[in-house]
Design an enzyme around this catalytic site. Structure first.
Site, PDB file in Angstrom:
ATOM      1  N   LYS A 185       0.836  -1.206   0.000  1.00 47.83           N
ATOM      2  CA  LYS A 185       0.000   0.000   0.000  1.00 47.83           C
ATOM      3  C   LYS A 185       0.868   1.252   0.000  1.00 47.83           C
ATOM      4  CE  LYS A 185      -4.240  -1.671   2.169  1.00 47.83           C
ATOM      5  NZ  LYS A 185      -5.181  -1.471   3.289  1.00 47.83           N
ATOM      6  N   TYR A 234      -4.352  -9.574  16.118  1.00 50.24           N
ATOM      7  CA  TYR A 234      -4.079 -11.009  16.186  1.00 50.24           C
ATOM      8  C   TYR A 234      -3.730 -11.454  17.601  1.00 50.24           C
ATOM      9  CZ  TYR A 234      -4.147 -10.543  11.173  1.00 50.24           C
ATOM     10  OH  TYR A 234      -4.561 -10.266   9.894  1.00 50.24           O
ATOM     11  N   ARG A 242      -4.394 -15.113   4.789  1.00 50.73           N
ATOM     12  CA  ARG A 242      -3.480 -14.083   5.317  1.00 50.73           C
ATOM     13  C   ARG A 242      -3.616 -14.007   6.834  1.00 50.73           C
ATOM     14  NH1 ARG A 242      -0.841  -9.028   4.459  1.00 50.73           N
ATOM     15  NH2 ARG A 242      -1.696  -7.264   5.597  1.00 50.73           N
TER      16      ARG A 242
END
Length: 330
Positions: free
Chosen positions: A189, A295, A263
């Protein structure tokens, strides 16, 4: 004449939006998908302002807050509203920097607090089933179908081994891997580049795929995963469909399988096995470590579920509680 003024104001506002989008593309290296999303969000904002006979130049902070209320009443998710507000803030700052406005009314507007949603995670065994199904598909393929089967295996192996965004994966150039296969040069990005290590198993599959890819033509390909489509590269949508078909072969719920879920599985498995959060952030290409920290919540949920399901004291307390409930209702 009044209507003529409205039309001119609307056209002027859209020209300013177009200038803003051109700046985002040329100076900040925004991805094409991001440019499309910015344009769509700002068009919705302009329509709202036009309903109040306003333009970005004449709108105020209260108008932007009212727009957020309007989005909520339309049932838009908080995350989507936050994204739209981000586009609006950047647009107004652009107008200010270009000398087209004295300030930005959006700066002091706070967006809705996003509800934290934990990412969907695949179990390690399920990832293994996917990889096994891809390998078996290559083994069964005849000469005609071998390239597509090996391409899919390479895609899945790389995704499971690197956690790339699907746009990064299908957008890999051939030059990104021709020099060495233990690292990938990835453009993420905002045009930011990073080096991502590749596990040995994925390297071996990549080597076999590259050999077959080079045998397809005398000319070096532009894309690592070429296709006959308009862009010349495999599309995200096509890969997602192939992945779901592979999930069905692996006897998994195809509705729960996507490139993005793989992912997430990559990141979650790394942390579960003791990886450093900063290292995971770098591999995923997150600009802010707060994005990666989601996560850690996944790991907390897993630990809580493990204690709840397997700790003898936890099971005893649940049994006592259920007996008490039973006693009350009898």
């Amino acid at each position: 004449m009044k209507n003529s003024g409205k039309i001119e104001g609307g056209q002027q506002s859209r020209r300013l939006v177009q200038r803003f989008l051109e700046m985002m593309l040329a100076e900040r290296g925004a991805a094409k998908n991001s440019i499309v999303a910015y344009g769509r969000d700002l068009e919705d904002y302009l329509v709202f302002l036009a309903g109040r006979q306003l333009t970005p130049a004449t709108s105020g902070s209260d108008d932007i807050r009212d727009y957020l209320v309007d989005l909520e009443e339309r049932g838009l998710a908080r995350s989507s509203a936050s994204r739209k507000l981000s586009a609006i803030k950047q647009f107004h700052l652009f107008l200010q920097s270009e000398g087209l406005a004295n300030g930005s009314p959006a700066t002091i507007v706070q967006g809705p607090k996003a509800q934290m949603s934990l990412p969907k995670i695949l179990q390690e065994d399920d990832v293994g089933k996917l990889l096994q199904a891809a390998e078996e598909q290559v083994a069964r393929a005849d000469a005609k179908a071998r390239f597509r089967a090996l391409r899919l295996q390479c895609l899945v192996e790389l995704l499971a081994a690197t956690g790339l965004r699907v746009s990064e994966l299908v957008g890999l150039k051939y030059a990104a891997v021709k020099a060495e296969r233990d690292f990938l040069l990835v453009k993420g990005k905002g045009g930011r580049e990073r080096m991502v290590p590749v596990a040995l198993r994925a390297q071996n599959v990549l080597r076999d795929y590259l050999d077959l890819l080079k045998a397809q033509s005398d000319v070096a390909p532009t894309w690592l995963f070429p296709s006959h489509g308009k862009s010349g590269a495999l599309t995200r949508q096509h890969f997602a469909l192939e992945l779901k078909a592979l999930a069905r072969l692996a006897d998994l719920d195809a509705e729960k399988i996507s490139p993005h879920v793989l992912r997430h599985a990559f990141a979650s498995d790394l942390l579960a096995h003791g990886a450093d959060l900063r290292a995971v952030q770098q591999m995923l290409g997150h600009a802010d470590i707060a994005t990666t920290q989601i996560y850690t919540h996944v790991q907390t949920e897993r630990l809580s579920a493990t204690i709840r399901d397997f700790h003898p004291l936890a099971r005893k307390l649940v049994n006592i509680a259920s007996k008490k409930d039973g006693g009350k209702t009898s």
